[in-house]
Scaffold this motif. Structure first.
Motif, short mmCIF file in Angstrom:
data_model
loop_
_atom_site.label_atom_id
_atom_site.label_comp_id
_atom_site.label_asym_id
_atom_site.label_seq_id
_atom_site.Cartn_x
_atom_site.Cartn_y
_atom_site.Cartn_z
N GLY A 102 0.85 -1.30 0.00
CA GLY A 102 -0.11 -0.13 0.10
C GLY A 102 0.75 1.19 0.03
N ILE A 103 1.90 1.44 -0.50
CA ILE A 103 2.68 2.51 -0.95
C ILE A 103 2.91 2.81 -2.23
N SER A 104 3.51 4.10 -2.49
CA SER A 104 3.28 4.86 -3.64
C SER A 104 4.47 4.14 -4.40
N PHE A 105 4.02 4.06 -5.94
CA PHE A 105 5.15 3.64 -6.96
C PHE A 105 6.63 4.11 -6.52
N LYS A 106 6.67 5.48 -6.47
CA LYS A 106 7.91 6.14 -6.03
C LYS A 106 8.70 5.55 -4.98
N GLN A 107 8.05 5.15 -3.99
CA GLN A 107 8.54 4.87 -2.56
C GLN A 107 8.80 3.28 -2.85
N ALA A 108 8.16 2.68 -3.54
CA ALA A 108 8.50 1.32 -3.91
C ALA A 108 9.65 1.00 -4.68
N VAL A 109 9.74 1.95 -5.59
CA VAL A 109 11.06 1.85 -6.44
C VAL A 109 12.28 2.07 -5.58
N HIS A 110 12.24 3.21 -4.73
CA HIS A 110 13.16 3.72 -3.94
C HIS A 110 13.50 2.50 -2.97
N GLU A 111 12.59 2.06 -2.30
CA GLU A 111 12.81 1.00 -1.31
C GLU A 111 13.32 -0.15 -1.98
N PHE A 112 12.85 -0.72 -3.00
CA PHE A 112 13.57 -1.82 -3.69
C PHE A 112 14.81 -1.83 -4.17
N TYR A 113 15.17 -0.54 -4.72
CA TYR A 113 16.40 -0.41 -5.40
C TYR A 113 17.60 -0.28 -4.24
N ARG A 114 17.18 0.13 -3.37
CA ARG A 114 18.22 0.50 -1.90
C ARG A 114 18.33 -0.94 -1.18
N SER A 115 17.78 -2.14 -1.40
CA SER A 115 17.82 -3.11 -0.75
C SER A 115 18.63 -4.15 -1.13
N LYS A 116 18.97 -5.06 -0.11
CA LYS A 116 20.12 -5.97 -0.30
C LYS A 116 19.49 -7.03 -1.31
N THR A 117 18.20 -7.30 -1.11
CA THR A 117 17.52 -8.05 -2.44
C THR A 117 17.91 -7.87 -3.86
N TYR A 118 17.86 -6.43 -3.88
CA TYR A 118 18.20 -6.09 -5.22
C TYR A 118 19.55 -6.01 -5.68
N LYS A 119 20.49 -5.79 -4.79
CA LYS A 119 21.98 -5.84 -4.62
C LYS A 119 22.35 -7.14 -5.20
N TYR A 120 21.90 -8.42 -4.50
CA TYR A 120 21.98 -9.52 -4.97
C TYR A 120 21.28 -10.02 -6.48
N LEU A 121 20.30 -9.41 -7.02
CA LEU A 121 19.30 -9.39 -7.91
C LEU A 121 20.26 -9.14 -9.20
N GLU A 122 20.78 -7.93 -8.98
CA GLU A 122 21.60 -7.13 -10.10
C GLU A 122 22.88 -7.93 -10.61
N ILE A 123 23.27 -9.03 -9.56
CA ILE A 123 24.36 -9.80 -10.09
C ILE A 123 24.16 -10.91 -10.62
N GLU A 124 24.22 -10.92 -11.89
CA GLU A 124 23.88 -12.14 -12.92
C GLU A 124 24.24 -13.56 -12.27
N ASP A 125 25.36 -13.56 -11.70
CA ASP A 125 26.24 -14.79 -11.13
C ASP A 125 25.42 -15.53 -10.11
N THR A 126 24.51 -14.63 -9.34
CA THR A 126 23.73 -15.22 -8.10
C THR A 126 22.48 -16.06 -8.44
N LYS A 127 22.18 -15.91 -9.66
CA LYS A 127 20.94 -16.51 -10.29
C LYS A 127 19.76 -16.17 -9.64
N VAL A 128 19.72 -14.98 -8.65
CA VAL A 128 18.69 -14.82 -7.96
C VAL A 128 17.51 -14.38 -8.99
N TRP A 129 17.82 -13.86 -10.10
CA TRP A 129 16.56 -13.54 -11.42
C TRP A 129 16.03 -14.70 -11.50
N HIS A 130 16.31 -15.87 -11.19
CA HIS A 130 15.57 -17.18 -11.59
C HIS A 130 14.08 -17.22 -10.94
#
Length: 84
Positions: A28-56
């Motif tokens: 129930g948060i705004s799109f802008k806040q959701a983007v900000h929260e996700f991109y600064r998360s550890k989850t995203y940090k792992y996702l952006e590294i292809e070798d982790t395969k988190v993108w699966h």
């Protein structure tokens, strides 16, 4: 192995939008806040590294991993020993 360009396209066009949609609708948060929260998360940090395969993981699964990180400070990976 996919190319860097293919990987970035996969992230930006398919995976991240799905995760953001889950955050917006379930938290129930705004799109802008959701983007900000996700991109600064550890989850995203792992996702952006292809070798982790988190993108699966599905967008919903990545949302639940992100959600656990928000609650505990650390992502809760669904597989025992994943990224340990």
């Amino acid at each position: 192995m996919i190319s860097e360009k293919e990987f970035q396209t996969l992230l930006s066009c398919y995976i991240v939008p799905g995760v953001i949609d889950n955050i917006v609708s379930r938290e129930g948060i705004s799109f802008k806040q959701a983007v900000h929260e996700f991109y600064r998360s550890k989850t995203y940090k792992y996702l952006e590294i292809e070798d982790t395969k988190v993108w699966h993981f599905s967008a919903y699964c990545l949302y639940t991993i992100w959600k656990s990180e928000q609650e505990t400070g650390e992502p809760d990976w669904p597989e025992v020993g994943f990224l340990a």
